[in-house]
Design a protein around this motif. Structure first.
Motif, PDB file in Angstrom:
ATOM      1  N   LEU A  79       5.696   0.510  -4.224  1.00 15.70           N
ATOM      2  CA  LEU A  79       4.591   1.458  -4.064  1.00 15.70           C
ATOM      3  C   LEU A  79       3.299   0.976  -4.737  1.00 15.70           C
ATOM      4  O   LEU A  79       2.236   1.054  -4.127  1.00 15.70           O
ATOM      5  N   PRO A  80       3.364   0.454  -5.971  1.00 15.33           N
ATOM      6  CA  PRO A  80       2.105   0.075  -6.623  1.00 15.33           C
ATOM      7  C   PRO A  80       1.369  -1.075  -5.927  1.00 15.33           C
ATOM      8  O   PRO A  80       0.170  -1.248  -6.152  1.00 15.33           O
ATOM      9  N   VAL A  81       2.054  -1.871  -5.105  1.00 15.45           N
ATOM     10  CA  VAL A  81       1.367  -3.032  -4.510  1.00 15.45           C
ATOM     11  C   VAL A  81       0.926  -2.776  -3.076  1.00 15.45           C
ATOM     12  O   VAL A  81       0.151  -3.558  -2.510  1.00 15.45           O
ATOM     13  N   LEU A  82       1.417  -1.688  -2.475  1.00 14.12           N
ATOM     14  CA  LEU A  82       1.109  -1.434  -1.054  1.00 14.12           C
ATOM     15  C   LEU A  82      -0.384  -1.332  -0.796  1.00 14.12           C
ATOM     16  O   LEU A  82      -0.858  -1.659   0.283  1.00 14.12           O
ATOM     17  N   THR A  83      -1.127  -0.886  -1.808  1.00 10.96           N
ATOM     18  CA  THR A  83      -2.553  -0.645  -1.605  1.00 10.96           C
ATOM     19  C   THR A  83      -3.417  -1.882  -1.859  1.00 10.96           C
ATOM     20  O   THR A  83      -4.634  -1.820  -1.703  1.00 10.96           O
ATOM     21  N   MET A  95       5.848 -10.041  -6.519  1.00  9.09           N
ATOM     22  CA  MET A  95       6.784 -10.966  -7.161  1.00  9.09           C
ATOM     23  C   MET A  95       6.870 -10.684  -8.657  1.00  9.09           C
ATOM     24  O   MET A  95       7.960 -10.586  -9.225  1.00  9.09           O
ATOM     25  N   GLU A  96       5.715 -10.542  -9.290  1.00  7.17           N
ATOM     26  CA  GLU A  96       5.711 -10.287 -10.735  1.00  7.17           C
ATOM     27  C   GLU A  96       6.472  -9.002 -11.068  1.00  7.17           C
ATOM     28  O   GLU A  96       7.326  -8.975 -11.963  1.00  7.17           O
ATOM     29  N   ARG A  97       6.187  -7.955 -10.320  1.00  5.18           N
ATOM     30  CA  ARG A  97       6.846  -6.671 -10.602  1.00  5.18           C
ATOM     31  C   ARG A  97       8.347  -6.729 -10.336  1.00  5.18           C
ATOM     32  O   ARG A  97       9.140  -6.152 -11.062  1.00  5.18           O
ATOM     33  N   ASN A  98       8.725  -7.441  -9.296  1.00  7.68           N
ATOM     34  CA  ASN A  98      10.164  -7.552  -9.004  1.00  7.68           C
ATOM     35  C   ASN A  98      10.874  -8.355 -10.094  1.00  7.68           C
ATOM     36  O   ASN A  98      11.983  -8.011 -10.510  1.00  7.68           O
ATOM     37  N   ILE A  99      10.215  -9.409 -10.583  1.00  2.00           N
ATOM     38  CA  ILE A  99      10.812 -10.198 -11.671  1.00  2.00           C
ATOM     39  C   ILE A  99      11.010  -9.320 -12.904  1.00  2.00           C
ATOM     40  O   ILE A  99      12.076  -9.309 -13.519  1.00  2.00           O
ATOM     41  N   PHE A 100       9.979  -8.534 -13.241  1.00  2.00           N
ATOM     42  CA  PHE A 100      10.114  -7.674 -14.427  1.00  2.00           C
ATOM     43  C   PHE A 100      11.229  -6.643 -14.233  1.00  2.00           C
ATOM     44  O   PHE A 100      11.932  -6.292 -15.175  1.00  2.00           O
TER      45      PHE A 100
END
Lengths: 216, 216
Positions: A79-83, A95-100
């Motif tokens: 959700l935070p990256v969709l925009t 990628m960064e958020r998924n890694i975290f």
């Protein structure tokens, strides 16, 4: 049942979350087949009957854990990256958020989603697969957009999407929070590697050859 | 026992291989926990007693399958590239060979090695882990060598090694031999992606700015 908190109340939701997280820990440690309902009840400090107030069956519990994991994933990663309008920036942030997500505390739900992917059957399996496919589709269409806009090289979007996923999701198999690589460094290096590549290109502006090998 | 082929004979070895491959298929389809010794014997066309001529126990069978898978891996992927002197060419060849191993027919042994990695215990587990670690170590030291020789950018060799492995090994989860992406294209695109990166760099030689923003 009279003393159980009302379904839908904040207390009920909070207890339900605690049961899910505890069950996730037990299943992650023992594997789904080996973890008994009694093991899970024990870990929750509940009787078996008490646990069945929260769940309908062991398979239903697995489905709930996976849906809970996907909720967290969507809330923290997708959700935070969709925009983000630029597709490359969107993919890098994703990628960064998924890694975290994988490195910081949520790894047991992630592990179960990944490792027990063949355990669910029927409608439950279809439901989780549909949620996973939405993520793959988001990645593929972001790569397509980046190609259209000339931001990345021509690549098969499906290969790019699953390469991205492979790098990022494999982390749950080897990363140790107390190891020598902090998760920030991991995220930065994987972003650089995936988007910028590893190889040092040959010097771009060699002086014009005197031997005339460049003539056509 | 009188009619059983002599241990060490070619016929024995061939039958043993057939038992391992059949057992691998059954375990891959059902999962190790769910596959019974009877299921495996049935698939091999043997009685349970007949199967026990080839194996000592179910866990021993799993260990044998994993060792067999690692033998194939070393023979087809690792040994042929060890002699390549340039580290980047060595790693690229290794990636291609590993991708072909996963996409072309050996995927059931690979799947079991990857998916049942927590199932073995004790000495058996240590044995397989040591073989896996040798591969990780080979990748890490090849990346280190490539950095030392100025062939690739500075990167944490461990991150590079596990990114390589994640991309390549994840393939077993999504690749379909009858899908639209041939394995040759997959190998080429992953090599380009991993070593060359995705992003198109900004134009390297813009005309000198007339606004003087480059002055120091």
């Amino acid at each position: 049942m009279a003393r159980a908190p009302e379904v839908g109340s904040e207390i009920h939701k909070e207890r339900n979350r605690t049961v899910l997280e505890t069950a996730a820990r037990v299943i992650c440690e023992k594997g789904y087949e080996a973890a008994s309902v009694q093991d899970i009840a024990d870990a929750c400090g509940l009787t078996k009957a008490g646990l069945y107030y929260y769940i309908r069956s062991k398979e239903d519990l697995l489905l709930e854990i996976m849906n809970y994991g996907m909720d967290i994933f969507e809330e923290r990663v997708l959700l935070p990256v969709l925009t983000i309008s630029d597709p490359v920036e969107r993919l890098k942030a994703c990628m960064e958020r998924n890694i975290f997500l994988v490195t910081e505390g949520w790894s047991k739900e992630v592990t179960i989603i990944l490792h027990e992917h063949d355990t669910l059957t029927g409608a439950a399996r279809a439901q989780i697969n549909a949620r996973k496919k939405r993520y793959v589709h988001f990645l593929e269409s972001s790569f397509e957009e980046a190609i259209r806009e000339g931001r990345i090289r021509q690549v098969e979007p499906r290969v790019a999407a699953f390469s991205f996923l492979g790098m990022v999701l494999w982390i749950y198999k080897w990363f140790r929070p107390d190891g020598k690589i902090p998760s920030e460094q991991l995220a930065r290096e994987m972003q650089n590697l995936f988007f910028g590549g590893l190889e040092i290109p040959a010097p771009p502006s060699a002086p014009p050859s005197r031997k005339g090998t460049n003539k056509k």
